[in-house]
Design a protein around this motif. Structure first.
Motif: not given
Length: 448
Positions: A170-180, A291-295, A298-302, A344-351
């Protein structure tokens, strides 16, 4: 390595109705220590950037060819429609065949379609029906690509690192969302849309190279589903009989359908509420991506995926959407978009990670295809409805409606999960502050 359909199955449950993982190496980027996943992640950075470039360029091209925002909506719908119609069949295919080979075929097809659109655009012969057709074909390829890619993660990293790897994806995808989109804007303005499509098509060489360089013997082996009748119904029965699967998928369906219509709301707020220009609209999208990238990080640390956290996060997500909807000031609205994107990103990753960890490997492709069909396929259904609410009653009511549905769905599903797990709400004071917890019924009775 799993040795059969029962191996690597649903992890142990505790009284909090949590889904816990095998103890994993700590650290935000711990799954990148796995060579095969490191290759996969590196290839995805390149192709995700190309994909975001193509999304922006495709919408711009359709608008340029037709002058119609509705035509842009048709293009989006055509790309989502195959997942809604055929997503479950893609899961059957993903469970039946080696996922690495499926991904080599699907990623190659996605790259080829990008090159075809680039050739049509650069030659000056592109017409809107070409874009419609290619959008539909891209959707057909993703029917197989998405469940294969989602479930292949567990084969690369194993159960101990699954949550971390899903978060990093998810972090990968959101990083690309900032650059692409920024790169696409420069290419469109300077040398034309065709070159942006060309970069996207070529970007798929990176994941293809990554897949070819992997060491198959280091993958976590899973039993493949044999050919046979009734495998689609078997997958549906499997999910329906497991509360730890069905309710997270239902919750994600409600939030994906009603709570994730940000293109509608951000456009309406930019134009009709705060009266800012297109540049500021892009800035609001960037705040969501941050916000999605931060989420994701953070999810990756759990180290675990908790259904309790999924429900609470979904409720906070809906509540913050309502708060943002009625924000009287632009700066407050903009600031709130960061935690909205994070939650929103945390919900998706957790689910996502909860569902994968609770699924037998032999069923994972079918389960994840259902997950993605519900999450992504709801967009063409919810967007027109929320668009009508926004047009009829205003941007604030439209945004608040999406938040209210998300909040209500999370609350109801939380109560359902608590009842299934034999839990009750308990109110207590701790360090002078009120606290709400789910506790087992027998513990509550003992305390009384």
């Amino acid at each position: 390595m799993s040795s059969g359909p029962g191996a690597d199955s649903a992890p142990a449950r505790n009284h909090d109705d949590d889904i816990t993982t095998t103890p994993a190496a700590s650290g935000t980027f711990s799954s990148l220590k796995v060579r095969n996943y490191r290759l996969f992640f590196s290839g995805a950075i390149v192709s995700n950037t190309g994909t975001w470039m193509a999304r922006i360029t495709q919408d711009w091209l359709v608008l340029s060819l037709t002058g119609s925002a509705a035509a842009v909506g048709i293009t989006t719908a055509l790309q989502f429609l195959p997942m809604l119609l055929f997503g479950l069949y893609g899961g059957v295919v993903a469970d039946r065949y080696p996922k690495r080979r499926l991904l080599l075929a699907s990623q190659g097809a996605l790259g080829l379609l990008g090159l075809v659109l680039a050739g049509l655009t650069l030659s000056g012969h592109v017409q809107v029906w070409h874009v419609y057709l290619i959008a539909f074909l891209l959707g057909m390829v993703t029917v197989v690509d998405t469940p294969s890619r989602q479930s292949f993660v567990s084969e690369m990293v194993g159960p101990a690192q699954l949550r971390n790897a899903v978060s990093l994806n998810s972090a990968n995808f959101q990083s690309a969302r900032l650059v692409g989109p920024a790169v696409a804007g420069v290419l469109i303005a300077s040398i034309g849309s065709g070159w942006s499509f060309l970069v996207n098509g070529l970007s798929f060489l990176a994941p293809l190279a990554a897949l070819l360089l992997m060491r198959p013997e280091e993958l976590h082996k899973v039993e493949r589903a044999p050919r046979g009748k009734g495998q689609l119904r078997e997958g549906l029965r499997y999910v329906a009989g497991r509360p730890e699967l069905i309710w997270p998928i239902v919750l994600v369906g409600f939030i994906g359908t009603f709570g994730f219509n940000f293109p509608i709301w951000l456009t309406a707020f930019s134009d009709g509420v705060f009266h800012v220009g297109a540049g500021t609209y892009g800035f609001l999208n960037t705040l969501m991506a941050v916000g999605s990238l931060i989420g994701a990080l953070l999810a990756a640390r759990r180290g675990s995926s908790r259904l309790r956290m999924l429900v609470v996060t979904a409720m906070l997500f809906g509540g913050l959407e309502i708060a943002a909807a009625f924000s009287p000031y632009f700066w407050l609205f903009a600031v709130l978009l960061v935690p909205v994107g994070m939650l929103g990103l945390t919900v998706n990753v957790t689910a996502n990670s909860s569902v994968q960890m609770a699924t037998d490997p032999v069923m994972r492709g079918r389960v994840m295809s259902l997950y993605m069909m519900v999450f992504v396929g709801g967009t063409p259904l919810g967007a027109p409805l929320l668009g009508w609410v926004t047009d009829t009653f205003g941007a604030r009511i439209g945004f608040a409606t999406g938040g209210a549905v998300s909040l209500a769905a999370a609350a109801v599903i939380g109560l359902v999960l608590a009842r299934v797990g034999g839990l009750k709400l308990r109110f207590e004071m701790r360090h002078g502050h009120p606290q709400v917890r789910f506790v087992p019924r027998e513990r509550l009775a003992t305390a009384a």
